[in-house]
Structures are given as C-alpha cells and as structure tokens.
Design a protein around this motif. Structure first.
Motif, PDB file in Angstrom:
ATOM      1  N   ALA A  22       0.823  -1.215   0.000  1.00  0.00           N
ATOM      2  CA  ALA A  22       0.000   0.000   0.000  1.00  0.00           C
ATOM      3  C   ALA A  22       0.859   1.269   0.000  1.00  0.00           C
ATOM      4  O   ALA A  22       0.326   2.381  -0.024  1.00  0.00           O
ATOM      5  CB  ALA A  22      -0.925   0.003   1.219  1.00  0.00           C
ATOM      6  N   LYS A  23       2.190   1.078   0.041  1.00  0.00           N
ATOM      7  CA  LYS A  23       3.157   2.175   0.034  1.00  0.00           C
ATOM      8  C   LYS A  23       2.999   3.110   1.226  1.00  0.00           C
ATOM      9  O   LYS A  23       3.230   4.317   1.134  1.00  0.00           O
ATOM     10  CB  LYS A  23       3.068   2.958  -1.285  1.00  0.00           C
ATOM     11  N   LYS A  24       2.633   2.498   2.354  1.00  0.00           N
ATOM     12  CA  LYS A  24       2.541   3.239   3.613  1.00  0.00           C
ATOM     13  C   LYS A  24       3.862   3.173   4.368  1.00  0.00           C
ATOM     14  O   LYS A  24       4.240   4.120   5.063  1.00  0.00           O
ATOM     15  CB  LYS A  24       1.414   2.678   4.486  1.00  0.00           C
ATOM     16  N   ILE A  25       4.550   2.027   4.247  1.00  0.00           N
ATOM     17  CA  ILE A  25       5.843   1.852   4.901  1.00  0.00           C
ATOM     18  C   ILE A  25       6.851   1.314   3.892  1.00  0.00           C
ATOM     19  O   ILE A  25       6.472   0.816   2.824  1.00  0.00           O
ATOM     20  CB  ILE A  25       5.760   0.895   6.116  1.00  0.00           C
ATOM     21  N   LYS A  26       8.118   1.419   4.249  1.00  0.00           N
ATOM     22  CA  LYS A  26       9.168   0.974   3.335  1.00  0.00           C
ATOM     23  C   LYS A  26      10.236   0.201   4.112  1.00  0.00           C
ATOM     24  O   LYS A  26      10.763   0.703   5.107  1.00  0.00           O
ATOM     25  CB  LYS A  26       9.810   2.194   2.662  1.00  0.00           C
ATOM     26  N   PRO A  27      10.559  -1.015   3.676  1.00  0.00           N
ATOM     27  CA  PRO A  27      11.653  -1.746   4.319  1.00  0.00           C
ATOM     28  C   PRO A  27      12.992  -1.210   3.816  1.00  0.00           C
ATOM     29  O   PRO A  27      13.182  -1.055   2.600  1.00  0.00           O
ATOM     30  CB  PRO A  27      11.423  -3.190   3.852  1.00  0.00           C
ATOM     31  N   ILE A  28      13.914  -0.895   4.727  1.00  0.00           N
ATOM     32  CA  ILE A  28      15.194  -0.336   4.292  1.00  0.00           C
ATOM     33  C   ILE A  28      16.350  -1.306   4.525  1.00  0.00           C
ATOM     34  O   ILE A  28      17.421  -1.127   3.948  1.00  0.00           O
ATOM     35  CB  ILE A  28      15.494   1.015   4.973  1.00  0.00           C
ATOM     36  N   ILE A  29      16.121  -2.325   5.327  1.00  0.00           N
ATOM     37  CA  ILE A  29      17.152  -3.346   5.508  1.00  0.00           C
ATOM     38  C   ILE A  29      16.523  -4.623   6.044  1.00  0.00           C
ATOM     39  O   ILE A  29      15.569  -4.578   6.836  1.00  0.00           O
ATOM     40  CB  ILE A  29      18.277  -2.865   6.451  1.00  0.00           C
ATOM     41  N   LEU A  30      17.027  -5.756   5.584  1.00  0.00           N
ATOM     42  CA  LEU A  30      16.600  -7.060   6.073  1.00  0.00           C
ATOM     43  C   LEU A  30      17.687  -7.562   7.013  1.00  0.00           C
ATOM     44  O   LEU A  30      18.853  -7.679   6.613  1.00  0.00           O
ATOM     45  CB  LEU A  30      16.416  -8.037   4.911  1.00  0.00           C
ATOM     46  N   LEU A  31      17.331  -7.847   8.243  1.00  0.00           N
ATOM     47  CA  LEU A  31      18.321  -8.253   9.244  1.00  0.00           C
ATOM     48  C   LEU A  31      18.589  -9.752   9.129  1.00  0.00           C
ATOM     49  O   LEU A  31      18.144 -10.567   9.939  1.00  0.00           O
ATOM     50  CB  LEU A  31      17.828  -7.872  10.640  1.00  0.00           C
ATOM     51  N   HIS A  32      19.331 -10.098   8.090  1.00  0.00           N
ATOM     52  CA  HIS A  32      19.596 -11.503   7.781  1.00  0.00           C
ATOM     53  C   HIS A  32      20.810 -11.592   6.866  1.00  0.00           C
ATOM     54  O   HIS A  32      21.286 -10.569   6.348  1.00  0.00           O
ATOM     55  CB  HIS A  32      18.375 -12.125   7.108  1.00  0.00           C
ATOM     56  N   ASP A  33      21.299 -12.825   6.671  1.00  0.00           N
ATOM     57  CA  ASP A  33      22.451 -13.006   5.792  1.00  0.00           C
ATOM     58  C   ASP A  33      22.055 -13.356   4.360  1.00  0.00           C
ATOM     59  O   ASP A  33      22.904 -13.374   3.470  1.00  0.00           O
ATOM     60  CB  ASP A  33      23.402 -14.077   6.346  1.00  0.00           C
ATOM     61  N   LYS A  34      20.772 -13.624   4.133  1.00  0.00           N
ATOM     62  CA  LYS A  34      20.295 -13.975   2.794  1.00  0.00           C
ATOM     63  C   LYS A  34      19.138 -13.066   2.393  1.00  0.00           C
ATOM     64  O   LYS A  34      18.295 -12.712   3.211  1.00  0.00           O
ATOM     65  CB  LYS A  34      19.829 -15.440   2.753  1.00  0.00           C
ATOM     66  N   LYS A  35      19.105 -12.716   1.113  1.00  0.00           N
ATOM     67  CA  LYS A  35      18.005 -11.912   0.601  1.00  0.00           C
ATOM     68  C   LYS A  35      16.722 -12.728   0.510  1.00  0.00           C
ATOM     69  O   LYS A  35      16.771 -13.961   0.453  1.00  0.00           O
ATOM     70  CB  LYS A  35      18.344 -11.375  -0.794  1.00  0.00           C
TER      71      LYS A  35
END
Length: 332
Positions: free
Chosen positions: A224-237
């Motif tokens: 819905a473009k209300k929030i945006k993920p800026i980083i994934l806290l993990h070692d794999k995409k």
C-alpha cells in the motif's frame, strides 16, 4: 434422476475412499509402529504458551495434521498461558522425559528463561524441529525522505536517536534493534506500544520513525506504500524483496528472526528425539504445511529443519538474547 444417480455415485466413491484410507492408515500403523504407540499410548501433547487461534496455536495445529500420520499418533494441543511462556515451561518440566510432551517455542520463551522468570533453563531443552524462520525488516514511513534508505538512516541516527516502536520492553523488536544498533552504531529510542500492530499504526501515522517487522506483518502496508523496508536483518536476501539490502551486505553480521519450533526435555532418549525430528520435518515438508508456509511468504524448502540444525540455532539464539537483555539492563 441425474441428481439421484450422482448422489449415489458420490456416496459410493466417498465410502470407498474412506475404506481405502482407513485400510491404508491401519496398514501404515502396523508397518510403522512408533515410540508414541509404545510409550505414549498413542497420544502426544504439544504445549503452547499463547492463545488458541493465535500464530503459535495455528502453526502447531497445521504441523499436527501430517505428524499424526508420520508419528502414528494422536496429537493434543494444550494451552498453558501466562508469564510470556513461564507457565508452559513450568508445566513441561513436570512431564516425563519420554517425548510424549513436546513444547512449542518462540523467541518469547528464550527471553523468559534469560530473565529468570521461570524454573526452566535453556539446558533443560533439546530442539527437535524448526517449523519456520522469518527474518525481520527495519521499516520506516514511506513518506520519510530523511530515512528512505539504510545509509541515510545510519547517518541521521548519529545526529539524533531513531524513535523506534516496539511491542514490549525486552521483546523481539527491542532486542533486535539493540543488537543492530550495537553493530551499526545506530542510537535509538525505544517506545513501547504493547503490540506490533500498534507500533505499525504509530509508524504509518508518523508518531515514530521506525520499527521492526517480519514480512508477513509488513507486506500489506508495503504494497500500500505506507511503509518501506530499508534493511533485512539476515544473511540472505528474500526473493520477494530483492532490492532490500541485508545487514550482512552492509557489513553488519546481525540476524534478527522470528522462529517457531519444537523441543523436548533433555534426558529424552536420543532414538526418540531422532524419531520425533524426522517425523515432524517430514510432516512439515508435506504440501499441507508447505502451503501454510507459502501463505506467510516463507520457503518450505528451508524453513523446516531437524534437530541438528534447530537445537544449535536455539542455543545460539538464546545466547544472543541473553547478551542483548544484559546490555539493555534487563538482567544482571
């Protein structure tokens, strides 16, 4: 006339299917006797700490559908609510070490043990199978240009702490953000809202600047473009979020995951542990549970894991959680 013939045919097919299924199950049971039949009188208890109908309960019931077959047993989900897992832990400690009682685990259990709020210690458990592993994002309001990517986020944090919403003090979001802040040098100010849903609402309304969410919680608001993920806290995409950098790509070896899995008491015979592990993993790789995982955006090929992988991860997650809680001043 057609409807009558169709109903008779349908009844015959249904009856035939039921008879074949019953015979197949009976044949399977005879050829595959398990510890549950011998030791547990054909009934295993799965102890959960959360409300019936919640995520832990739903996952346990979905897991049990095929596990009834792979372990040739009935399964009863038993709720022991209270104390962020303390009541479930203390109840499990009263049970025999025979594999007839399996405790469902989430991160909440680890935090409760680390803070000494139950009688159980991490060494009392052996992880038998992981059901799911879901990494967490750091997400920001999509309209916040100042924090629109992780580099800007880190730069801004050095000038002024990031106001971060968390569900509870000492919970997954609090520990996760603390762990990342230590690795990336990101000062933050935690604001507790009592639930992840309320934190998300506060982020969308602009009352806070960031929060941690797993993909299944965040996907609707991302789309819905209300929030945006800026980083994934993990070692794999993640395949659905290929443009979101991982913490490891940024040089910060931090993994923050939401896991659900199962454990038995230490002292349970190794042969029983191995049998439970094999039975649960086989059941959770079946289409029934795999479809459930896919619905949460998870990969059924990698989420379920056996005792060797899960027990090691469980102990490592506990160690990290204990260190973070101590750093936050929540334990001695």
């Amino acid at each position: 006339m057609f409807n009558l013939k169709f109903k008779k045919l349908f009844s015959f097919v249904a009856l035939s299917t039921l008879i074949v299924s019953s015979l197949a199950t009976e044949s399977f049971a005879k050829k595959h006797p398990t510890y549950a039949k011998k030791t547990c009188n054909g009934l295993i208890q799965v102890v959960i700490h959360a409300s019936y109908g919640g995520g832990t309960d739903t996952t346990a019931r979905m897991m049990s559908i095929r596990t009834r077959r792979t372990l040739n047993t009935d399964i009863q989900v038993v709720g022991k609510r209270g104390g962020s897992g303390a009541k479930a832990q203390n109840y499990t400690l009263t049970r025999p070490k025979d594999g007839c009682t399996i405790m469902a685990l989430t991160e909440s259990h680890l935090y409760t043990m680390a803070r000494g709020k139950s009688n159980m210690k991490i060494g009392d458990l052996v992880g038998v199978a992981r059901a799911m592993e879901e990494p967490n994002f750091i997400v920001v309001n999509a309209k916040n240009k100042e924090l629109s990517n992780i580099k800007k986020f880190i730069k801004r944090a050095k000038k002024k702490p990031i106001v971060t919403g968390i569900a509870s003090i000492g919970g997954t979001e609090h520990i996760g953000m603390y762990t990342y802040s230590q690795a990336a040098g990101v000062p933050f100010k935690a604001v507790s809202f009592g639930s992840g849903a309320q934190s998300l609402q506060a982020l969308v309304s602009g009352k806070i600047e960031a929060t941690l969410l797993n993909p299944s919680e965040a996907v609707a608001m991302i789309e819905a473009k209300k929030i945006k993920p800026i980083i994934l806290l993990h070692d794999k995409k993640m395949s659905d979020f290929k443009k979101v950098p991982t913490s490891y790509e940024m040089g910060h070896e931090v993994k923050v995951v939401t896991t659900r899995g199962y454990a038995v008491l230490k002292g349970t015979p190794q042969s029983t542990i191995d049998e439970i592990s094999k039975g649960l993993v086989k059941a959770m790789k079946h289409e029934t549970f795999a479809t459930y995982l896919k619905g949460a955006g998870l990969d059924p090929k990698t989420s379920p894991a056996g005792t060797e992988v899960w027990d090691k991860q469980l102990k490592e997650n506990y160690k990290k959680a204990a260190a973070a809680l101590k750093g936050l001043g929540l334990t001695k």
